[in-house]
Scaffold this active site. Structure first.
Site, PDB file in Angstrom:
ATOM      1  N   ARG A   1     -50.120 -39.530   3.283  1.00 39.51           N
ATOM      2  CA  ARG A   1     -51.404 -39.602   2.587  1.00 39.51           C
ATOM      3  C   ARG A   1     -52.543 -39.626   3.602  1.00 39.51           C
ATOM      4  O   ARG A   1     -52.334 -39.961   4.772  1.00 39.51           O
ATOM      5  CB  ARG A   1     -51.463 -40.861   1.722  1.00 39.51           C
ATOM      6  CG  ARG A   1     -50.330 -40.986   0.712  1.00 39.51           C
ATOM      7  CD  ARG A   1     -50.333 -42.364   0.089  1.00 39.51           C
ATOM      8  NE  ARG A   1     -49.310 -42.537  -0.944  1.00 39.51           N
ATOM      9  CZ  ARG A   1     -48.051 -42.918  -0.715  1.00 39.51           C
ATOM     10  NH1 ARG A   1     -47.647 -43.171   0.530  1.00 39.51           N
ATOM     11  NH2 ARG A   1     -47.194 -43.048  -1.710  1.00 39.51           N
TER      12      ARG A   1
ATOM     13  N   HIS B   1     -55.305 -33.903  -0.739  1.00 38.38           N
ATOM     14  CA  HIS B   1     -54.075 -34.551  -1.231  1.00 38.38           C
ATOM     15  C   HIS B   1     -53.055 -33.523  -1.697  1.00 38.38           C
ATOM     16  O   HIS B   1     -51.853 -33.824  -1.763  1.00 38.38           O
ATOM     17  CB  HIS B   1     -54.409 -35.523  -2.359  1.00 38.38           C
ATOM     18  CG  HIS B   1     -53.269 -36.412  -2.737  1.00 38.38           C
ATOM     19  ND1 HIS B   1     -52.869 -37.485  -1.954  1.00 38.38           N
ATOM     20  CD2 HIS B   1     -52.414 -36.388  -3.793  1.00 38.38           C
ATOM     21  CE1 HIS B   1     -51.838 -38.086  -2.529  1.00 38.38           C
ATOM     22  NE2 HIS B   1     -51.541 -37.437  -3.645  1.00 38.38           N
TER      23      HIS B   1
ATOM     24  N   ARG C   1     -50.086 -32.991   0.577  1.00 41.54           N
ATOM     25  CA  ARG C   1     -48.946 -33.909   0.380  1.00 41.54           C
ATOM     26  C   ARG C   1     -48.055 -33.391  -0.753  1.00 41.54           C
ATOM     27  O   ARG C   1     -46.827 -33.410  -0.650  1.00 41.54           O
ATOM     28  CB  ARG C   1     -49.461 -35.314   0.062  1.00 41.54           C
ATOM     29  CG  ARG C   1     -48.370 -36.306  -0.364  1.00 41.54           C
ATOM     30  CD  ARG C   1     -48.976 -37.697  -0.516  1.00 41.54           C
ATOM     31  NE  ARG C   1     -48.121 -38.595  -1.277  1.00 41.54           N
ATOM     32  CZ  ARG C   1     -47.084 -39.266  -0.793  1.00 41.54           C
ATOM     33  NH1 ARG C   1     -46.743 -39.108   0.491  1.00 41.54           N
ATOM     34  NH2 ARG C   1     -46.366 -40.068  -1.545  1.00 41.54           N
TER      35      ARG C   1
ATOM     36  N   HIS D   1     -42.042 -43.564  -1.706  1.00 41.22           N
ATOM     37  CA  HIS D   1     -42.170 -43.815  -3.133  1.00 41.22           C
ATOM     38  C   HIS D   1     -41.169 -44.830  -3.669  1.00 41.22           C
ATOM     39  O   HIS D   1     -41.259 -45.221  -4.820  1.00 41.22           O
ATOM     40  CB  HIS D   1     -41.952 -42.511  -3.909  1.00 41.22           C
ATOM     41  CG  HIS D   1     -43.206 -41.715  -4.039  1.00 41.22           C
ATOM     42  ND1 HIS D   1     -43.242 -40.471  -4.599  1.00 41.22           N
ATOM     43  CD2 HIS D   1     -44.481 -41.978  -3.670  1.00 41.22           C
ATOM     44  CE1 HIS D   1     -44.466 -39.999  -4.583  1.00 41.22           C
ATOM     45  NE2 HIS D   1     -45.235 -40.891  -4.014  1.00 41.22           N
TER      46      HIS D   1
ATOM     47  N   TYR E   1     -34.540 -47.209  12.328  1.00 43.23           N
ATOM     48  CA  TYR E   1     -35.296 -46.071  12.830  1.00 43.23           C
ATOM     49  C   TYR E   1     -34.409 -44.999  13.456  1.00 43.23           C
ATOM     50  O   TYR E   1     -34.544 -43.812  13.171  1.00 43.23           O
ATOM     51  CB  TYR E   1     -36.304 -46.578  13.864  1.00 43.23           C
ATOM     52  CG  TYR E   1     -37.146 -45.497  14.488  1.00 43.23           C
ATOM     53  CD1 TYR E   1     -36.935 -45.089  15.794  1.00 43.23           C
ATOM     54  CD2 TYR E   1     -38.165 -44.892  13.767  1.00 43.23           C
ATOM     55  CE1 TYR E   1     -37.704 -44.103  16.368  1.00 43.23           C
ATOM     56  CE2 TYR E   1     -38.944 -43.911  14.337  1.00 43.23           C
ATOM     57  CZ  TYR E   1     -38.715 -43.517  15.641  1.00 43.23           C
ATOM     58  OH  TYR E   1     -39.477 -42.542  16.203  1.00 43.23           O
TER      59      TYR E   1
END
Length: 374
Positions: A205, A312, A315, A337, A346
């Site tokens: 974002r 946006h 995205r 999400h 990681y």
């Protein structure tokens, strides 16, 4: 003063007033004090029926103090907002919605007097002057306030019962091709080229990109670590905040094909030191939407993108490009999400399935760039 007294009843009593109307009286089950029903009645029978209903409510444990519901909506909404634990930006938005779209209609009305029909009428009126997303947000806040009023026993039932009023269908947004993404990246000011490419090929974002620091970029493994998101108050103040959920903190692999752009940007445009912002405004200050918007509009025109493409939408484009071959869980993790996040470390992310997603995006870039060069 009454001019006649009804005969004594097992529960409460009725009496006729000078006006000729009838009054029902009973003992408050909490305090034992004598109190009168909220209204008077045309006949003695009507008053006795009202007493029967009050007695039944008390017996079932459904009676509530009528005076409590006389609390005005405005003060109650203010107290409701004060009691909420909200992020600063969320609180500011809630307060703005309540002030601009709810209080002008309901501020001076008792909470218990507001009906579903009145809310329906208010909603219809608001839809005629502001966008549906704003009205949906206002309705959601109204419903939450009244839910608390039910819990506080000010009212028995939430009057916000309009089917579908708490949501709206988001209009389909444009999806760009890889070639169109690069056309925008080539057309925009050089300091924003990487911003466009990362938005499209990592799905971050604007706020997440604006909050990136140099230490968040792992050039050895081709990945970004999303730890925070930039928020802007109505006063113009900028601050970094934690993501809304644990899923917002995530590593995201970027295609190897962007490596040269990443290194070039870090060398020429990023802020100094490991804690410097990766993306800065044109004067070297923090990047904000207002000092980026003009560059975006100009680049869109230069790239001959005729659709009303918002930043946006990059995205949205990246989400669709990454969806090919990715499982729902992998896609949700990459986009931040998920509401409940698995313990993914990681190293596993940058060398595992997320790297495969980034590599597939890379192959799309090579193909699109190869076709453009041929």
């Amino acid at each position: 003063m009454a001019n006649s007294q009804g005969k004594r009843r097992r529960f409460g009593a009725v009496r006729q007033l000078k006006s000729g109307r009838w009054q029902a009286r009973y003992r408050d089950p909490g305090t034992g004090q004598l109190r009168s029903a909220d209204e008077t009645y045309a006949t003695k029978t009507d008053a006795e029926v009202a007493l029967t209903h009050i007695e039944a409510d008390i017996t079932r444990g459904q009676w509530s103090d009528p005076d409590v519901g006389k609390v005005l909506f405005g003060p109650y909404a203010a107290a409701w907002l004060k009691d909420r634990t909200l992020a600063d930006r969320t609180r500011e938005r809630h307060e703005s919605v309540v002030r601009l779209h709810i209080l002008p209609t309901f501020e001076a009305r008792p909470v218990s007097s507001i009906t579903t029909a009145q809310i329906r009428s208010w909603r219809t009126a608001r839809l005629s002057v502001v966008g549906e997303p704003t009205v949906v947000k206002a309705y959601q806040i109204m419903r939450a306030i009244f839910s608390t009023a039910v819990d506080d026993e000010l009212i028995r039932r939430n009057p916000c019962r309009i089917k579908g009023a708490d949501r709206y269908d988001v209009p389909e947004r444009p999806i760009l091709s890889v070639s169109e993404v690069y056309a925008l990246a080539d057309a925009i000011a050089p300091r924003y080229r990487l911003l466009v490419l990362l938005a499209a090929f990592t799905g971050l974002r604007f706020g997440e990109l604006a909050a990136l620091r140099t230490r968040d970029i792992d050039t050895a493994n081709g990945a970004l670590m999303v730890r925070r998101s930039q928020a802007e108050m109505q006063t113009g103040a900028l601050f970094d905040k934690a993501p809304k959920s644990a899923a917002g903190v995530r590593p995201v692999a970027y295609p190897t094909e962007l490596q040269a752009d990443v290194e070039r940007h870090l060398a020429h445009f990023a802020g100094p030191g490991r804690d410097g912002h990766v993306f800065l405004g044109p004067q070297g200050g923090q990047l904000r939407r207002s000092n980026f918007r003009d560059d975006w509009i100009k680049a869109r025109k230069r790239a001959k993108i005729t659709a009303d493409v918002h930043f946006h939408d990059l995205r949205h484009t990246g989400n669709n490009l990454a969806a090919s071959g990715a499982s729902l869980r992998e896609l949700m993790t990459r986009m931040g999400h998920s509401t409940s996040r698995a313990a993914l470390i990681y190293q596993h992310m940058v060398s595992g399935r997320d790297r495969e997603i980034a590599d597939r995006l890379g192959s799309m870039i090579r193909k699109a760039r190869g076709d453009a060069d041929s």
